[in-house]
Structure formats: structure tokens, C-alpha cells
Design a protein around this motif. Structure first.
Motif, mmCIF file in Angstrom:
data_model
loop_
_atom_site.group_PDB
_atom_site.id
_atom_site.type_symbol
_atom_site.label_atom_id
_atom_site.label_comp_id
_atom_site.label_asym_id
_atom_site.label_seq_id
_atom_site.Cartn_x
_atom_site.Cartn_y
_atom_site.Cartn_z
ATOM 1 N N THR A 72 0.834 -1.214 0.000
ATOM 2 C CA THR A 72 0.000 0.000 0.000
ATOM 3 C C THR A 72 0.863 1.256 0.000
ATOM 4 O O THR A 72 0.546 2.233 -0.694
ATOM 5 C CB THR A 72 -0.975 0.014 1.198
ATOM 6 N N ALA A 73 1.966 1.231 0.766
ATOM 7 C CA ALA A 73 2.851 2.412 0.792
ATOM 8 C C ALA A 73 3.453 2.642 -0.597
ATOM 9 O O ALA A 73 3.562 3.796 -1.052
ATOM 10 C CB ALA A 73 3.959 2.223 1.833
ATOM 11 N N ALA A 74 3.801 1.545 -1.294
ATOM 12 C CA ALA A 74 4.361 1.686 -2.645
ATOM 13 C C ALA A 74 3.325 2.286 -3.590
ATOM 14 O O ALA A 74 3.642 3.172 -4.400
ATOM 15 C CB ALA A 74 4.831 0.329 -3.167
ATOM 16 N N ILE A 75 2.069 1.836 -3.465
ATOM 17 C CA ILE A 75 1.000 2.391 -4.320
ATOM 18 C C ILE A 75 0.828 3.888 -4.020
ATOM 19 O O ILE A 75 0.715 4.716 -4.928
ATOM 20 C CB ILE A 75 -0.335 1.635 -4.095
ATOM 21 N N VAL A 76 0.817 4.208 -2.725
ATOM 22 C CA VAL A 76 0.642 5.623 -2.329
ATOM 23 C C VAL A 76 1.776 6.475 -2.917
ATOM 24 O O VAL A 76 1.532 7.539 -3.498
ATOM 25 C CB VAL A 76 0.589 5.763 -0.786
ATOM 26 N N VAL A 77 3.011 5.992 -2.797
ATOM 27 C CA VAL A 77 4.160 6.755 -3.309
ATOM 28 C C VAL A 77 4.044 6.932 -4.829
ATOM 29 O O VAL A 77 4.196 8.042 -5.356
ATOM 30 C CB VAL A 77 5.497 6.061 -2.941
ATOM 31 N N ALA A 78 3.709 5.829 -5.517
ATOM 32 C CA ALA A 78 3.602 5.907 -6.979
ATOM 33 C C ALA A 78 2.508 6.881 -7.392
ATOM 34 O O ALA A 78 2.698 7.701 -8.302
ATOM 35 C CB ALA A 78 3.314 4.515 -7.538
ATOM 36 N N LYS A 79 1.364 6.811 -6.712
ATOM 37 C CA LYS A 79 0.246 7.719 -7.040
ATOM 38 C C LYS A 79 0.611 9.159 -6.722
ATOM 39 O O LYS A 79 0.355 10.074 -7.507
ATOM 40 C CB LYS A 79 -0.996 7.327 -6.228
ATOM 41 N N THR A 80 1.196 9.360 -5.530
ATOM 42 C CA THR A 80 1.519 10.727 -5.085
ATOM 43 C C THR A 80 2.540 11.372 -6.024
ATOM 44 O O THR A 80 2.444 12.565 -6.330
ATOM 45 C CB THR A 80 2.073 10.701 -3.636
ATOM 46 N N ALA A 81 3.498 10.576 -6.470
ATOM 47 C CA ALA A 81 4.558 11.123 -7.325
ATOM 48 C C ALA A 81 3.993 11.678 -8.632
ATOM 49 O O ALA A 81 4.552 12.618 -9.207
ATOM 50 C CB ALA A 81 5.578 10.033 -7.625
ATOM 51 N N ARG A 82 2.865 11.117 -9.072
ATOM 52 C CA ARG A 82 2.281 11.560 -10.351
ATOM 53 C C ARG A 82 1.438 12.830 -10.192
ATOM 54 O O ARG A 82 1.074 13.463 -11.176
ATOM 55 C CB ARG A 82 1.400 10.447 -10.922
ATOM 56 N N LEU A 83 1.085 13.176 -8.953
ATOM 57 C CA LEU A 83 0.170 14.307 -8.744
ATOM 58 C C LEU A 83 0.903 15.647 -8.784
ATOM 59 O O LEU A 83 2.052 15.741 -8.341
ATOM 60 C CB LEU A 83 -0.536 14.164 -7.388
ATOM 61 N N PRO A 84 0.237 16.689 -9.276
ATOM 62 C CA PRO A 84 0.858 18.023 -9.231
ATOM 63 C C PRO A 84 0.786 18.596 -7.814
ATOM 64 O O PRO A 84 -0.109 18.239 -7.044
ATOM 65 C CB PRO A 84 -0.007 18.845 -10.188
ATOM 66 N N LEU A 85 1.729 19.457 -7.500
ATOM 67 C CA LEU A 85 1.758 20.076 -6.164
ATOM 68 C C LEU A 85 0.581 21.049 -5.982
ATOM 69 O O LEU A 85 0.148 21.679 -6.939
ATOM 70 C CB LEU A 85 3.053 20.855 -5.995
ATOM 71 N N VAL A 86 0.078 21.142 -4.752
ATOM 72 C CA VAL A 86 -0.980 22.118 -4.459
ATOM 73 C C VAL A 86 -0.381 23.518 -4.617
ATOM 74 O O VAL A 86 0.669 23.800 -4.029
ATOM 75 C CB VAL A 86 -1.477 21.957 -3.000
ATOM 76 N N PRO A 87 -1.003 24.375 -5.404
ATOM 77 C CA PRO A 87 -0.446 25.715 -5.534
ATOM 78 C C PRO A 87 -0.628 26.505 -4.229
ATOM 79 O O PRO A 87 -1.569 26.253 -3.480
ATOM 80 C CB PRO A 87 -1.270 26.346 -6.671
ATOM 81 N N ASN A 88 0.245 27.434 -3.982
ATOM 82 C CA ASN A 88 0.166 28.353 -2.818
ATOM 83 C C ASN A 88 0.291 27.675 -1.463
ATOM 84 O O ASN A 88 -0.148 28.213 -0.465
ATOM 85 C CB ASN A 88 -1.143 29.162 -2.829
ATOM 86 N N GLU A 89 0.839 26.473 -1.406
ATOM 87 C CA GLU A 89 1.075 25.875 -0.082
ATOM 88 C C GLU A 89 2.566 25.621 0.066
ATOM 89 O O GLU A 89 3.214 25.159 -0.889
ATOM 90 C CB GLU A 89 0.327 24.542 0.049
ATOM 91 N N THR A 90 3.083 25.904 1.257
ATOM 92 C CA THR A 90 4.486 25.580 1.511
ATOM 93 C C THR A 90 4.576 24.730 2.771
ATOM 94 O O THR A 90 3.690 24.792 3.629
ATOM 95 C CB THR A 90 5.346 26.849 1.714
ATOM 96 N N LEU A 91 5.657 23.956 2.857
ATOM 97 C CA LEU A 91 5.852 23.078 4.012
ATOM 98 C C LEU A 91 5.928 23.900 5.298
ATOM 99 O O LEU A 91 5.316 23.567 6.309
ATOM 100 C CB LEU A 91 7.141 22.263 3.815
#
Lengths: 188, 506
Positions: A72-91
Motif C-alpha cells: 500500500t505504501a508503494a502504491i501511495v508513493v507511486a500515485k503521489t509522485a504523479r500528482l501536481p503540487l498544491v499551488p500556494n502551499e508551503t511546508l
């Protein structure tokens, strides 16, 4: 069911966890990768319990759950890596602002000081510092509110619920005995 | 029968218990109402303070807090447009517009009465259904318990609105945390990494307080500057006509609430949202549109979330599977007091079950009383600044974690899981499955091993047993369905079935 917008991207509810469905928050990929690495470590450790000795061996369920974590962690990482970053948010502003870091440090400091200093002084220091930072009010207000709250917490939990906390440098038991003697004397 | 009646009347016959239920409900209304204080958090902190008490007083206080807290969230939702609890999210949609029109008193009155009705329906279903479910559960095989534990954890992951994959990850993580320490059967070390401190396992109370208490307090640091809004309160007690008019919707949404509440891992949050959605679909001519102060928009979620309380106790008391996060904590409380929730509890100690029913009835009555009174005082208390509230939550969390075993290690665990839970919240990992996983870890592990040993370590025989037993088959198919229902193939199939034209265009 029609979607009801609750603006819970920060996860203030157990039923509506945070995050965005189609975008990646700052640090989300790193967190996912960390989970994957930890899961792999746990899978290795689970294998070490009893290997593939038997289906009823003590390591079977830990191995199975650690494997589920890895997948599940591998799926989450693979999915997350494909997503664009939320605009206007910083860590630093939206995920771990300085206040959160300061409070995590306060909590760790509280844990470290609790035994040597004792409950009352550690809690007093924690409350005074925390209330002062968050309220930005003057010292009189801060001290009154912090020490007043601490007195209520102490009375409720130490006296009513008889919860034993480390006494540290404060001779708490002696104080309580003095008060008990006073009341006993008064009542006699 | 006599034992059941005695159990039910225990709470009424002992003034101390009555007082504790009342005190708990009163505190619950305020805890639920103050944004930043959730019922789950309050009960998880409370468990550590009451574990040295007798079981009846401890359960009385927790039930009061639970019932009051589920209702209390509606107050701030109406007055300040800030749901005090997640189960009041839908209430804010129409409650706050009513408050803006100066009808806050009416809105509070209606939500109180409807919560009372919903609460009673939930308790009645619990009293009637639980003994039947319990009798049925006596025929469960170890593999059924194992499948039930898997199903419970999966349901939490899938029914919470986040991603199923993250939900499953969280559930598996919970089971792994629950496995840390020495295996009770073979005494082998599991996930101890040669640290002596890990041999005794990780205190699930420390995990709970950290995940729900500290992470929520850290989360609230983002909202510390939000100012409180002052309100005017008018007429509170609703007219009989208003109650009669909305009674049919109230009963329908009670049914939704109790059903959703009875599904492991769901609870008032989802019940309220589904009931709101139901009200929107069945109400033909609301006096005001939904979202602009429709009374039906208050009636539905408030009835459902309180009905879900009774529902949540059904799987907890009959199967030992918690219905929601609060009942998961209560299972922990029962374990601490040497009780083992499940079908045998209903047979060995029916008085405990009926005591819980009695305490719920009492808490529901207290909720009506406190709900219709003290609203002016309430508005003052909820204006308590977060700058004081957040440090106090953290302090109580530390005291709670330490008090269980007088161990500083538990405090470190709590801080660690608090910080971890904070990141999980932000990145969309649900916390409920972690706690459910920790609680159900032992049930799953033990029953898997019993089941596979009884099948002589033969996986083929195990699956043959699953496929030939109707109950096991139903549970197994449910587990598979949950998986399949979250896949893109299912979504495409559903779209083709229900709107083939649109699907064809796409």
C-alpha cells in the motif's frame, strides 16, 4: 451520495481525513517514501521472527501485515509522485509552521524534565511558555491564567482522581499532608 | 430476565452512578462543543484516569461524555459556524444560517429534541438487536472472527472519505503496532529490535491519546487566531407542532444513524452526512432551501448522529468489534477492567450489557436537560481562547499517558504517535484504522492461528471451510467486495450500468 464540501484538507475529523484527492501537499511524497522505507524495515524484521516456518507461526500475521504496508505504501508513493503540487502551499507555512515545531520541542522538553523536575514545576514552565507564545498577552495575564489552570488541573487530577505524578523537586506529599492535618485539626 | 432488569436499574439505584452519568453528559456537551476538543480525545484521556476505578463508575462517566459530546458539537456549529465535533459538520450548513437570522435558540431547541429522539431509537435498537446478534455470534468459528476483524478494519478505511489504500495502510500499521512485544503463545519477540523496553508492547492508550489528543492539539495550532463570535439567544424549547412535523424525517434518519453506527468503524460523522443527504433528497418543499436555514437540514444529521451512538455499541457488545473510535476506546476500558466484550460477555455478564443500556438511557435524558438549559453560560465557556485551551489539552494528554502505568516511556510513545498522527492527518491517512488495528490485532492474530491449526496448516482446507460455511462466505465476499468497490474497474462498470450514454461519450 452527493459530496458535501467540508474543507477538511487538514484532517480535523476521523471520518474526513485530510489531503487532496488530486493534488500533492508539500512533503507528502517524502512522508510516503518514509512510510515505504519503514514498512520494508518492518517486513524484514517480521521475517526474522519465524521466517516461513509454519502458517500458524508467531511471525505469520506480522509478515502479512508488514507486506500489506509495503504494497500500500508503494502504491501511495507511486500515485503521489504523479500528482501536481498544491499551488500556494508551503511546508513551512501550511504543514509544519514554526509554532508546531516549537510545540513539538516543548512536548519533548516536558517529557525529559518531568521526572527530574516533577509535575508541578514542569507543567508550570510548559503552560507559561505555551500560553505566552500563543496569546501574546502581558506577563500578569499569562502567569494568572497558566498558574490558575495548573492549580485546577492539579486539584482535579491529584486530589480528586488521585493520579500520582512525579513529585521531583517539590515536596508534594508533605504539602498534601500539611493540608490534611489542617483540615483534620479543624474538624476535630 | 431478572438479572437484565437489575443491570438496567443499577444506574438509577445508585446516586453516585447517576451523578457520574450526569457529570459526564454535562462535560460531554461542553467538550463536544469546544472546537479542538473531540469526544474521542476526551474519552481516550479519561480512560487513563478511571482505570483504577470500579468498572460501573468508569463506564458511567465515559457513556455520559460520549452521548453529550456527540450532541454538543451542534451548539458551536449553530452559533459560530464551527462544528465542535465532526458529527456536526452537516448541522452547520443550515444551523448557522438560522443563527444569522436570529433563530439560534430555535435551532438549538430543535437539534436537542431531535438528538434526544435519535438517541432513544439507537438505544432501543441496541437493546432489541444486540441479544439476537450475540446469540448468532456464538456460532462464529475462529476464521469468522478473523474475517470480521479484517472486515472491520477495511470498513473504517473505505467508509472514511479518504483513499482506501491509505486506510488499509493505516489498518495494517495498527495491527503491526499491536503485535509489538512478546507473542503471548510462544513468547517469541516480535518487532522488539532487541530493545527491552519494547518487550512489553506499546500501550494502546498512549497510542490513542497521541493520535487523537496530541495530533488534534497540534492541528489546532493552525487556528489559534480565529476569534469567537458573540450570539443572541431567543426561544429555545420547540413547539409540539414543529416536533410532530419533523418526526417522520427524524425516524427515517434515526434508522440511517443506527445502521451506519452499527457498521464497524463508521459512527456519527458519516451517519450525519448521509442523513443530511437523505433529507435533501426526500424533502420536497422545505420552507427554506437547504444551506439557507432549512429545519430539515438540522433534524436529519442531529437525529442520525445520536442514533449512531446506540448503533456503535451493537458490534462492540456482541462481537467485540468497536463501532467507532469511542467504542474502540471503551473496549479498551472493559479489557482493563478484566471484561471481554463479545458474545460471551452477553451470556456471562448480561447485567453489564443492561447496565450500559441503562446508562445510555440516563445520559440521553441528561442530554435533553442540559441541552435545553444553560445556553447563555455555554456561549461564554465556548469563547475560551485557544491559546489556553491547546496547552491544556497537551498537559492533560501527558498526565493521561503517564497515569496508566506511571511510565515516562508511555509519555514518549504518546508524543511520538501524536507527531506522527499530525502528519497522517495532513496527508490524508485516516487515524481510525490505526486504533482499530491496534485493538483488533490480538483478535486477528489469535483467531488466524487457531483457524489454521484446526485445518492442520492446510491453506486449501482453510479456504474450503470459508467457501462451505455460509457465514464465512458472507464475510469473505464482503471483504472482497470492499476491495473491488474501490477499484477503477468497479467505477467504470457502475457508470456503464447506470448512465451508459454518458459513459459512451467519455
Amino acid at each position: 451520495m452527493q459530496h458535501i464540501e467540508t474543507e477538511h484538507h487538514d484532517g480535523t475529523s476521523d471520518a474526513t481525513p485530510g489531503g487532496y484527492g488530486n493534488r500533492r501537499r508539500p512533503g507528502e511524497l517524502a512522508f510516503g517514501a518514509l512510510m515505504l522505507a519503514a514498512s520494508l524495515g518492518l517486513l524484514w524484521s517480521a521475517y526474522g521472527i519465524s521466517g516461513f516456518e509454519a502458517l500458524s507461526a508467531p511471525g505469520t500475521v506480522p509478515m502479512a501485515t508488514a507486506l500489506v504496508m509495503v504494497v500500500t505504501a508503494a502504491i501511495v508513493v507511486a500515485k503521489t509522485a504523479r500528482l501536481p503540487l498544491v499551488p500556494n502551499e508551503t511546508l513551512a507555512r501550511d504543514i509544519v509552521p514554526a509554532t508546531v515545531l516549537v510545540f513539538i520541542a516543548f512536548l519533548i522538553a516536558y517529557g525529559l524534565l518531568l521526572k527530574p523536575l516533577g509535575f508541578i514545576p514542569t507543567s508550570a514552565l510548559f503552560l507559561i511558555a505555551a500560553v505566552r507564545i500563543l496569546s501574546r498577552r502581558n506577563w500578569t495575564w499569562t502567569l494568572l491564567v497558566s498558574l490558575g489552570s495548573l492549580a485546577v488541573v492539579w486539584l482535579v487530577f491529584r486530589i480528586v482522581f488521585t493520579v500520582l505524578m512525579p513529585s521531583g523537586i517539590v515536596p508534594e506529599a508533605e504539602f498534601i499532608q500539611v493540608f490534611r492535618n489542617l483540615f483534620n485539626g479543624g474538624g476535630a | 430476565m431478572m438479572q437484565a432488569l437489575m443491570g438496567f436499574l443499577t444506574v438509577f439505584s445508585q446516586p453516585e452512578l447517576l451523578l457520574l452519568v450526569g457529570l459526564g453528559t454535562f462535560a460531554g456537551v461542553y467538550v463536544g462543543a469546544i472546537p479542538g476538543l473531540s469526544v474521542t480525545m476526551a474519552v481516550s484521556i479519561l480512560i487513563s484516569f478511571t482505570f483504577s476505578w470500579d468498572v460501573y463508575p468508569a463506564i458511567s462517566l465515559m457513556i455520559g461524555i460520549y452521548m453529550g459530546g456527540v450532541y454538543g458539537g451542534s451548539r458551536t456549529a449553530i452559533l459560530l459556524n464551527i462544528p465542535g465535533a465532526p458529527s456536526a459538520i452537516a448541522t452547520a450548513l443550515d444551523g448557522y444560517p438560522m443563527a444569522k437570522r436570529g433563530e439560534a435558540g430555535t435551532a438549538i431547541g430543535v437539534t436537542t429534541v431531535m438528538s434526544f429522539i435519535g438517541g432513544f431509537v439507537g438505544i432501543a435498537v441496541l437493546a432489541l438487536a444486540a441479544p439476537l446478534v450475540s446469540d448468532f455470534a456464538l456460532g462464529f468459528q475462529p476464521r469468522d472472527y478473523m474475517l470480521l476483524a479484517v472486515l472491520g478494519i477495511l470498513l473504517v478505511g473505505s467508509l472514511s472519505q479518504g483513499s482506501l489504500v491509505k486506510g488499509i495502510f493505516a489498518g495494517a500499521l495498527g495491527i503491526t503496532i499491536g503485535a509489538v512485544g512478546r507473542d503471548p503463545l510462544t513468547f517469541s519477540e516480535r518487532f522488539t529490535f532487541d530493545f527491552q523496553i519494547l518487550e512489553g508492547g506499546i500501550s494502546f492508550i498512549a497510542v490513542m491519546i497521541g493520535m487523537f489528543g496530541v495530533s488534534e492539539a497540534l492541528q489546532q495550532l493552525h487556528n489559534v487566531d480565529k476569534a469567537a463570535v458573540r450570539q443572541k439567544i431567543g426561544r429555545i424549547v420547540p413547539s409540539l407542532g414543529t416536533v410532530k412535523k419533523h418526526l417522520p424525517l427524524s425516524l427515517q434518519t434515526s434508522a440511517i444513524g443506527v445502521t451506519i453506527g452499527a457498521l464497524p468503524g463508521t459512527g456519527g460523522d458519516i451517519a450525519a452526512l448521509m442523513a443530511y443527504d437523505h433529507a435533501k433528497r426526500v424533502t420536497r418543499n422545505p420552507e427554506r432551501p437547504f444551506g439557507e436555514g432549512a429545519m430539515e437540514g438540522l433534524v436529519a444529521p442531529e437525529t442520525a448522529n445520536n442514533a449512531a451512538v446506540g448503533g456503535a455499541f451493537i458490534p462492540m457488545m456482541t462481537l467485540g468489534i468497536p463501532g467507532d473510535a469511542v467504542t474502540a476506546i471503551m473496549i479498551g476500558a472493559l479489557f482493563i477492567h478484566g471484561l471481554n466484550p463479545g458474545p460471551m460477555l452477553m451470556i456471562d455478564q448480561p447485567d453489564m450489557f443492561w447496565f450500559i443500556v441503562g446508562a445510555l438511557v440516563t445520559a440521553n435524558c441528561f442530554m435533553l436537560l442540559f441541552g435545553l438549559t444553560g445556553i447563555r453560560l455555554f456561549t461564554r465557556i465556548v469563547e475560551m481562547p485557544r491559546s489556553v485551551l491547546i496547552p491544556l489539552i497537551m498537559l492533560l494528554s501527558i498526565v493521561g499517558a503517564y497515569a496508566v502505568n506511571n511510565s515516562i516511556t508511555d509519555v514518549y510513545w504518546m508524543i511520538g504517535f501524536g507527531v506522527f498522527g499530525y502528519f497522517m492527518r495532513h496527508y490524508g491517512y485516516p487515524l481510525g484504522p490505526v486504533i482499530l488495528g491496534v485493538i483488533l490485532s490480538r483478535l486477528l492474530d489469535d483467531n488466524w492461528r487457531r483457524a489454521i491449526i484446526s485445518e492442520r496448516e492446510d491453506l486449501g482446507r482453510f479456504f474450503e471451510g470459508v467457501l462451505t460455511s455460509p457465514l464465512s462466505l458472507v464475510l469473505f465476499v464482503s471483504v472482497v467486495l470492499i476491495f473491488v468497490s474501490q477499484t477503477p474497474v468497479w467505477a467504470k462498470g457502475k457508470a456503464l450500468l447506470f448512465s451508459p450514454k454518458e459513459s459512451a461519450k467519455q
